[in-house]
Each structure stands twice: as structure tokens, then as C-alpha cells.
Design an enzyme around this catalytic site. Structure first.
Site, mmCIF file in Angstrom:
data_model
loop_
_atom_site.group_PDB
_atom_site.id
_atom_site.type_symbol
_atom_site.label_atom_id
_atom_site.label_comp_id
_atom_site.label_asym_id
_atom_site.label_seq_id
_atom_site.Cartn_x
_atom_site.Cartn_y
_atom_site.Cartn_z
ATOM 1 N N SER A 97 -3.071 -5.066 -3.051
ATOM 2 C CA SER A 97 -2.161 -4.517 -2.043
ATOM 3 C C SER A 97 -2.581 -4.933 -0.645
ATOM 4 C CB SER A 97 -2.144 -2.984 -2.101
ATOM 5 O OG SER A 97 -1.652 -2.506 -3.328
ATOM 6 N N CYS A 98 -1.615 -5.055 0.219
ATOM 7 C CA CYS A 98 -1.816 -5.054 1.658
ATOM 8 C C CYS A 98 -0.663 -4.222 2.213
ATOM 9 C CB CYS A 98 -1.880 -6.463 2.237
ATOM 10 S SG CYS A 98 -0.400 -7.460 1.966
ATOM 11 N N LYS A 99 -0.283 -4.445 3.437
ATOM 12 C CA LYS A 99 0.789 -3.612 3.992
ATOM 13 C C LYS A 99 2.092 -3.789 3.226
ATOM 14 C CE LYS A 99 2.370 -4.624 8.125
ATOM 15 N NZ LYS A 99 2.444 -4.710 9.588
ATOM 16 N N ALA B 248 0.835 -1.204 0.000
ATOM 17 C CA ALA B 248 0.000 0.000 0.000
ATOM 18 C C ALA B 248 0.868 1.252 0.000
ATOM 19 C CB ALA B 248 -0.908 -0.004 1.225
#
Length: 889
Positions: free
Chosen positions: A806-808, A293
Site C-alpha cells: 500500500s501507499c496513498k 492505505a
């Protein structure tokens, strides 16, 4: 090659395991090449502890000569005596399908084991389709190949290809250079404002100091990035590293390519851009970009992310303006000032160039050339005049006059309290005559004869911008200009249009005379025409008028530039220091987002070069870029989501342009970024032969738009806390707003592009129906409603869009999402057997490209989950046993 036998809890007398090997191109195999297979018994592959079972040796020639190209070998113990089982070795040609009786395999394979055929990082395993476009941007490929059974007992070949992207570093480095250039230009503009009263001069110095700090910081970061060579991605463990904060986290492309020996697949593959390897086979491929992200990890999230910080900042900026004794300008006014500056910087040199082209056509006595040049000059000049037809420019000129050290207010009869500084008194505009006063229709401004008094700095500004008797409210509005001589600006601005009209009139006159010369006329009249008009003097007659036009344009630019610079000075002055910190944060987040978008755009462009429907859609409407986010709305991740929301929204300021590369060298095929913060253009160069196949609109440089949309659904244990005890309104607002944007895009697309241009899929659900379902899910109160992500992703693919997940860190939750999406596509589009769905899903998560991505990031083949976390995950997002654990991510 080493083959591992995985220990199973339940007993099995005749276990079967599949693995594969490929010979890389740098080590070619010959019939004499010997291959030794060694088999171990390993309870846990990740622990790298195993016991030797047996080995076998064969030559490649033996395999080629064997019946059905299949060898059955006995495993022998280390002393060569005891038999420990058998190994079957078969040959598989990449790109071809084997249709053999494998019923015994499907009935005996344990549910948690997968049919991985081969894995490789070499190009021998990766069919690059002889595509000359993959080399410039994508590198360091990792490929995994599988065989899965379809519902009709056929076998499909599935290839996963994951690559890094050079744009991870090149786009942020170009942006940093542009940021530095823009801020240095801003500092120079502030210097050129001229003499200001002490109050405003001190504010200017402070603002210039702040800009200097940002410039130095960005120069240091750019110098650090220039030292890095060979790397094409930022690992997740470096996400908070200062020198890499502009680089996107773990940016990779992933393509799943499917080969099925079915006629229906041939038809569908044609609409998805695949290439045929035989008359029976047709490849379909599905692309996705994975990236962490976009967020300012180095700056942290203690006070939230950009969305919250910007909202709070705008609310507090009014009080800042009072404290700094400056005028409050709304974000709309500030954006307008930036737009005016940007437009003038583009149009002024363009008008000058077009004016020179007009003179060149006049010198060549080319009537068609004269008409074309005049049309272009008229269009750009009218655009220039329209841009400056704004009350903000007038009010800003007043504010700037009031900030001069010797400003005179016409309604003041007494000196203002405070130190008095002698300076020039503002007189009528006749003291600064215009170079175009002799033009027809020009009326000189009336000089100011009212009694005046000298006032100083901000008090003078207050009196100048005060209404009749009422005190000035800095917070309420931009300054009024009842006491300001508006005629000077109106005259200068209007003179541009008047000069243009004179040029048009002269061109019309010249062309009329030229036409009359070509028509038969009496001899006496012909003599008069020859006397009155010499064909060689077109340029001479036009030159004075064109020169006046250019001078008027320059005069307007100088005045408007100073006025808009003063607006931005006041905006910056009442932003200290919060505004500068927020701008740096926004620069960081946008850099990460743009690198990902450019990567996805290039990947999608390369894949669609042969699809005329896609290219038509590209230049008529543009592409949708759908970002899927799995961030929670709790703790630090809510700050990341607030950063990401602003970063994705800022991508609306980006346009793309396709250009012809100077050469076919890789360095000349790298995308380039130009522009400034309010508007960037990414130029994508293509080789000459490829460029020539594009539609004329694209070849002519038509700007291509991308419509970014963001959908977020948190799936982890923190989201569970947010849903039960916290606040998920941010997620709900994001999904609702972006659903409306996606719906508007589809409406525009359906009006301008025939739906036949869109790709065909096995699932024939109407896009309108999908949008309705998405809209219902967006407003439905349902915990962890991942259907929002599934439907949005489906709509994106149906609309020829660009998919992002996306993620972290784009490593763990992203891997679960990508593998689930791939298996869902195999099920829905290629009839993957239901019995194979879970096995295929576990296979991709255990042995596929995503576990290799984890290895690249943290040097460990474990997803960063624990059992407690996974209990909160939706079941389809849980990895298989043995692939997760506590690791540093």
C-alpha cells in the site's frame, strides 16, 4: 498491429525492438487472415506523436508454413518503393518455451528496452488453469507476458496478471447493512431500558438522536452504492468522494506466473501450488494484493488519524463524564459490555435449540442421542454462565437501579436536593419471584427492611456508588455496590447452573433406569421397574426441568442485557459528539481494510486448494497477513498511517469460515459477512465438489484465524523531511510492535505445524535467521531502511502468508515496490540473469500491468513523480525515464 520504434539518444545502426500481438478469442484467426504491420518512429510514446516509417503485410498461413515459424518481411514506404528496414515475425504458443539461439538479441538490445512478448486483456492470453474459482470474485483481467534470460542462457516465460475484485464493493455494502442493523438494535435496547430519571432520560434521547443520524447517513451511502453497477474498483482520483468512502482505494490482485524449462523449477513449483503444462515445465506463481492505505480521506487528517484521535479521546473522556454527570467506563469495560451482549445474543438461542434437541432425543428414547444433546447443552450453558461471572454486570445493575426515577438509597435519611419524583421504591427481590424458586438448593433473597428515602437521577447514583463517607469520583472507577442487594443477581445467575444440574441429574436417572431394565433381574423386581418407569415418559419427566432452564436463561439475559446496555449508554453519553465521529471514522477505515483482507484470503485459499500442508496450517494456526506500507510520517500521510494502523489492528476481530455453496452459480459463491463491530465472520462458499476435498475440520465450520501485521517505511521526499527535522517514532513503534506479533505467530506455527508444510524456496535461509535479521533492522537507526519491507515480505511468503502492498493510492510507490519484488523473486528463485535485472525491472514499470493500473486510475500513462521527488527515492524505487511526470493523482 502498430509497432513503435522508440528514439534513442545514442546512435545505433542496427537497432532491435520487440513487441507482440495476440488474437483474442472473440476474433479467431484462420490461415487466410491477413495481418498488416505498420511501423512508426516515435520520440516519446506517451506524447502519441510519430512519423511513418513503413509497413508490411502477411497472412497467418504464411507464418505457419514458414521455416521455424518465422517470417522476415521488408518494410515498404507508402508508395511501395523504398525499403525502410525489416521486421521479423515469429509464432509463440502460450505456455510453451522456445529454446532458440537468441544471442544476437541479448547483445544488441539497448539497456532501457525490454523483451515484452505480448499483452492482452483477453482470456486467450491468460491461462486460468481451468480454475472454476476465479470467476466469482476476480474480473477484468489485464495480462502482460515477457521472456527473460536466465544465468545459464535459458529463457523463462513470465506472465503478469492483474485483476479487479468484486469484494471492493460487496464487502463494504454488507458491512454498512450490518452497521445499520447493529445501531438500530442499539436504539431498540435503549428504548427497552424502561423508565429513567429525567437526567438519564435526556441523555438517552440525545444518544438515540446521534444513532439516528448515523443510521440515516449509512442508509444514504448504501443507497448510493446500490446505484453503482459494473464497477469493481475505486480509482485513486475518487479517494475523497463521500459516497465511496467505505470502498477501498484501487484494490487489485496481481499474480506473477513463471514458467522455466528446468527440472529444479519443477520441484519448487510443486510447493508453490502451480500446475504443470507439460512434463518438462512447471509453473510457479507469486500473488500480491495492492490497495490504497485504509484511511478516511473524506473526513481529512487535519487533527491526525485514528491512533492519535483515539488516544486523545480516551484521555479527555473522563472530563466528558464529569460534564455529562455520568460514570466513566474504561475501554476495557466498554469492550467487556459489548462482548457480554454479543455472547448472550449467540448463546441464548443456541441453548434454547439444544434444549429442544434434548427433549427430542428423550421423546425418541435414544440414550446415545440424549447423552450427546446433554453434553452440547452443558458446554454452552457453562460458557453462558462463565460469561456473566463478572463484577461489571453487578455494578451496572446497581447503576441502572440508581438511574430509576424513584431510586431508593438505603444509606440516605434525607431527600436529595433537586426535584423529587415519586416512583416505585426498590424492595427486596422477593417481590419478583423467580420461576425456579422450587428448585433444590434455592434460597429466596432476604427482603430489604431498612429505612429508605426517595432520591432523584444522578445524585441518587452518586450516593449509591459512594464509599463510606467519601465523595464519588466518576473518573476513578466503576460504581461500587455495597448498598445494593447483590443476592438478587447472584440468585438469578446461579439458578441457571442449578437448573442445568437438575437436568443432568434427571438424565442420569433415566439412563440408569434404562440400563437396569436391560440387565436380568428377578421377576418381582422387574415388575417394580415397569411400574415405576414407563419408557414413554422420558420427555414428560425432562420437560419441566428444561423449561425452567430456558426461563432462567431468559431472565438472566433480560437483566444482563439491560445492565450492559446502560454501560454503553453511559459510554455513549460522555462521548458526544467526538465518540460518534470517531466510530464513523473507524467504520470507514475498517470497511476498506476488511475488503482488502477478504480479497487476499480468497485469493490465497483458491491458490492453495491442492496443498494439504497449507490447508493443515490454515485450520490449525491460521494465516499471517502482512501489510507493507510506503507512507511517510509527515504531513497528511502521518494521519493516513495512524488510520491504517488502527484499521489493520481491528482485523484481529475477524474470523473466516469455509462453507458449501448452495449452487455453483456465481451469485452463490460470493463471500458473506455476518456479526457486529466487536466480531465479524466472513463466510467463503465453495462449489460442492471443491468443498468435499477439504479437511474435515474446515468442512465442519471451524473458524479460521488471520494474523494481520503492518510494516511501514516511508521512501519519498516527505520522509526525508521527517527523518531529518520531524518525528518518525510512529513508524518505529509500528514496526517494533508488529515484529513482535510476527515472531509470536511463527512460534505458534512451529509448535503446531511441521515445517514441511511450508513452501520450499531456492533461497534456503532459515526463517529464524530471517526473523533475527528483521528484528535487528527494526531497531537499527537507518534512514529509509527498506530492507525491513524486503525481509518482512520474504518471511510472509515463506510462511504461506498473504502479501499486501500500500501507499496513498496504490498506484505510484506501490507500483515501484511490486515490480521490484517481482524482479527480486525472478533473480533469487529463477536465476534471472544479472544483465537482465534492470532491463526486466524497467520493462515491467514501462510496459507491465502497473502502468496499466495508472492508466485505469487517472487516464494517463505517467507515474505521479517529478525529478525532485525521485532524487529522494532509494534508487531501486525510481521508474525509467519517460514514465513519470506531473499529473493529477
Amino acid at each position: 498491429m502498430d509497432c513503435f520504434r522508440l528514439h534513442k539518444k545514442r546512435a545505433n545502426k542496427d537497432p532491435l525492438f520487440l513487441t507482440g500481438v495476440t488474437f483474442p478469442s472473440e476474433y479467431p484467426a484462420s490461415p487466410e487472415t491477413l495481418v498488416k504491420l505498420t511501423v512508426y518512429d516515435a520520440k516519446d510514446k506517451s506524447q502519441e506523436s510519430s512519423s511513418f516509417l513503413g509497413s508490411a503485410t502477411f497472412s497467418v498461413g504464411d507464418l505457419l508454413r514458414a521455416k521455424d515459424e518465422r517470417l522476415t518481411l521488408s518494410l515498404r514506404s507508402s508508395d511501395g518503393v523504398c525499403a525502410a528496414g525489416t521486421v521479423v515475425v515469429s509464432r509463440l504458443k502460450m505456455g510453451e518455451m522456445e529454446e532458440v539461439d537468441v544471442d544476437h538479441i541479448t547483445t544488441e538490445i539497448p539497456s532501457h528496452k525490454c523483451p515484452l512478448v505480448c499483452e492482452s486483456a483477453s482470456h486467450s492470453c491468460i491461462d486460468r488453469e481451468n480454475n472454476p474459482l476465479t470467476g466469482p470474485v476476480f474480473k477484468n483481467p489485464i495480462c502482460k507476458v515477457y521472456r527473460f534470460q536466465t544465468v545459464d542462457s535459458k529463457w523463462m516465460l513470465v506472465r503478469e496478471l492483474m485483476e479487479e475484485c468484486t469484494l471492493s464493493f460487496s464487502i463494504p455494502k454488507q458491512l454498512l447493512s450490518l452497521y445499520i442493523q447493529e445501531d438500530m438494535s442499539r436504539v431498540q435496547d435503549l428504548r427497552e431500558l424502561g423508565e429513567l430519571s429525567p437526567h438519564w432520560d435526556n441523555l438517552r434521547k440525545e444518544v438515540m438522536t446521534r444513532y439516528g443520524g448515523i443510521i440515516n447517513s449509512y442508509q444514504e451511502t448504501l443507497a448510493e452504492l446500490d446505484k453503482i453497477t459494473g464497477r469493481s474498483f475505486k480509482p485513486s482520483c475518487c479517494k475523497a468522494q463521500k459516497s465511496l468512502e467505505f470502498i477501498p482505494i484501487n484494490l487489485h490482485t496481481q499474480r506473477m506466473r513463471v514458467t522455466c524449462p528446468r527440472k529444479t523449477e519443477i520441484l519448487r513449483g510443486l510447493r508453490r501450488g502451480g500446475s504443470s503444462s507439460s512434463s518438462r515445465l512447471k509453473d510457479a506463481f507469486y500473488d500480491i494484493v495492492t490497495v490504497g492505505a485504509p484511511a478516511a480521506h473524506f473526513q481529512g487528517f487535519k487533527c491526525g488519524g485514528l491512533q492519535r484521535l483515539l488516544t486523545r479521546y480516551e484521555a479527555e473522556k473522563k472530563s466528558f463524564s464529569t460534564a455529562y454527570q455520568c460514570i466513566y467506563y474504561s475501554p476495557e469495560h466498554t469492550a467487556k459490555a459489548q462482548e457480554v451482549l454479543s455472547t448472550m445474543s449467540l448463546l441464548q438461542p443456541l441453548i434454547t435449540s439444544l434444549a429442544d434437541q434434548l427433549l427430542q432425543a428423550a421423546q425418541e428414547h435414544s440414550s446415545p442421542g440424549l447423552r450427546d444433546a446433554l453434553k452440547n447443552l452443558s458446554d454452552k450453558t457453562e460458557q453462558f454462565v462463565h460469561t456473566l461471572k463478572d463484577e461489571l454486570v453487578k455494578s451496572a445493575l446497581l447503576a441502572l437501579h440508581a438511574a430509576r426515577p424513584g431510586y431508593v438509597s438505603k444509606n440516605q435519611n434525607l431527600p436529595v436536593q433537586g426535584g423529587q419524583h415519586q416512583g416505585h421504591i426498590l424492595q427486596g427481590s422477593d417481590q419478583n419471584p423467580s420461576p425456579v424458586q422450587g428448585l433444590p438448593g434455592h434460597s429466596p433473597a432476604t427482603s430489604i427492611t431498612d429505612s429508605t428515602a426517595v432520591c432523584n437521577n444522578v445524585e441518587g447514583l452518586q450516593s449509591a456508588t459512594r464509599g463510606e463517607g467519601g465523595p464519588l469520583k466518576h473518573q476513578d472507577s466503576i460504581p461500587h455496590h455495597k448498598e445494593y442487594d447483590e443476592e438478587e443477581w447472584d440468585r438469578v445467575w446461579a439458578n441457571v447452573a442449578k437448573c442445568l444440574n437438575c437436568v443432568i441429574a434427571m438424565v442420569d436417572k433415566l439412563q440408569e433406569e434404562d440400563n437396569s431394565k436391560q440387565n436380568p433381574v428377578p421377576e418381582q423386581q422387574l415388575a417394580d421397574v415397569i411400574i415405576s418407569h414407563n419408557p414413554g415418559d422420558w420427555r414428560e419427566q425432562l420437560c419441566p426441568l428444561v423449561t425452567r432452564l430456558k426461563e432462567c436463561v431468559m431472565e438472566v439475559v433480560e437483566k444482563a442485557k439491560r445492565a450492559m446496555t446502560f454501560v454503553l449508554l453511559q459510554e455513549a453519553a460522555c462521548s458526544i459528539p467526538q465518540g460518534f465521529l470517531l466510530q464513523q471514522r473507524r467504520d470507514v477505515v475498517f470497511s476498506q481494510a476488511l475488503a482488502a483482507l477478504a480479497c487476499g484470503f480468497v485469493m490465497r485459499l483458491y491458490a492453495g486448494m491442492q496443498d494439504q500442508g497449507f490447508l493443515r496450517q490454515l485450520h490449525l494456526v491460521g494465516l499471517v497477513a502482512q501489510f507493507e506500507s510506503l507512507l511517510s510520517t509527515y504531513s497528511e500521510e502521518i494521519g493516513m498511517l495512524e488510520d491504517m494502523e488502527v484499521g489493520i489492528s481491528d482485523l484481529q476481530r475477524v474470523l473466516f469460515q469455509i462453507t458449501e455453496a448452495k449452487t455453483d452459480n456465481l451469485s452463490d459463491l460470493q463471500p458473506l459477512v455476518c456479526g457486529r463491530r466487536d466480531h465479524f465472520t466472513v463466510e467463503v462458499p465453495l462449489p460442492r465438489l471443491v468443498f468435499q476435498t477439504l479437511p474435515e475440520e474446515i468442512k465442519e465450520g471451524k473458524p479460521l484465524r488471520v494474523f494481520p501485521v503492518l510494516f511501514n517505511v516511508g521512501i519519498n521526499e516527505q520522509q526525508t523531511i521527517a527523518e531529518r527535522f520531524g518525528d518518525i517514532s510512529l513508524q518505529e513503534r509500528i514496526n517494533q510492535r508488529n515484529f513482535e506479533m510476527l515472531e509470536a505467530y511463527y512460534k505458534s506455527l512451529s509448535e503446531k505445524v511441521p515445517l514441511e508444510c511450508l513452501p520450499c524456496f531456492q533461497t534456503q535461509t532459515d526463517i529464524k535467521e530471517l526473523l533475527e535479521t528483521l528484528g535487528q533492522n527494526v531497531v537499527t537507526k537507518k534512514r529509509k531502511n527498506v530492507e525491513i519491507l524486503w525481509i518482512a515480505g520474504t518471511i510472509c511468503r515463506r510462511l504461506n502468508g498473504i502479501r499486501f502492498t500500500s501507499c496513498k493510492s496504490a498506484k505510484d510507490r506501490t507500483s515501484m515496490s511490486v515490480t521490484l519484488e517481482q524482479c527480486a523473486l525472478l533473480r533469487d528463485e529463477h536465476q534471472l540473469s544479472k544483465d537482465f535485472f534492470i532491463r526486466a525491472l524497467d520493462c515491467m514499470r514501462r510496459e507491465g500491468c502497473r502502468i496499466e493500473n495508472v492508466q485505469k486510475n487517472i487516464r494517463c500513462r505517467k507515474y505521479a513523480f517529478n525529478m525532485l521527488q525521485l532524487m529522494a527515492f532509494p534508487k531501486c524505487y525510481r521508474p525509467p525515464e519517460g514514465t513519470y511526470g506531473k499529473v493529477d493523482s
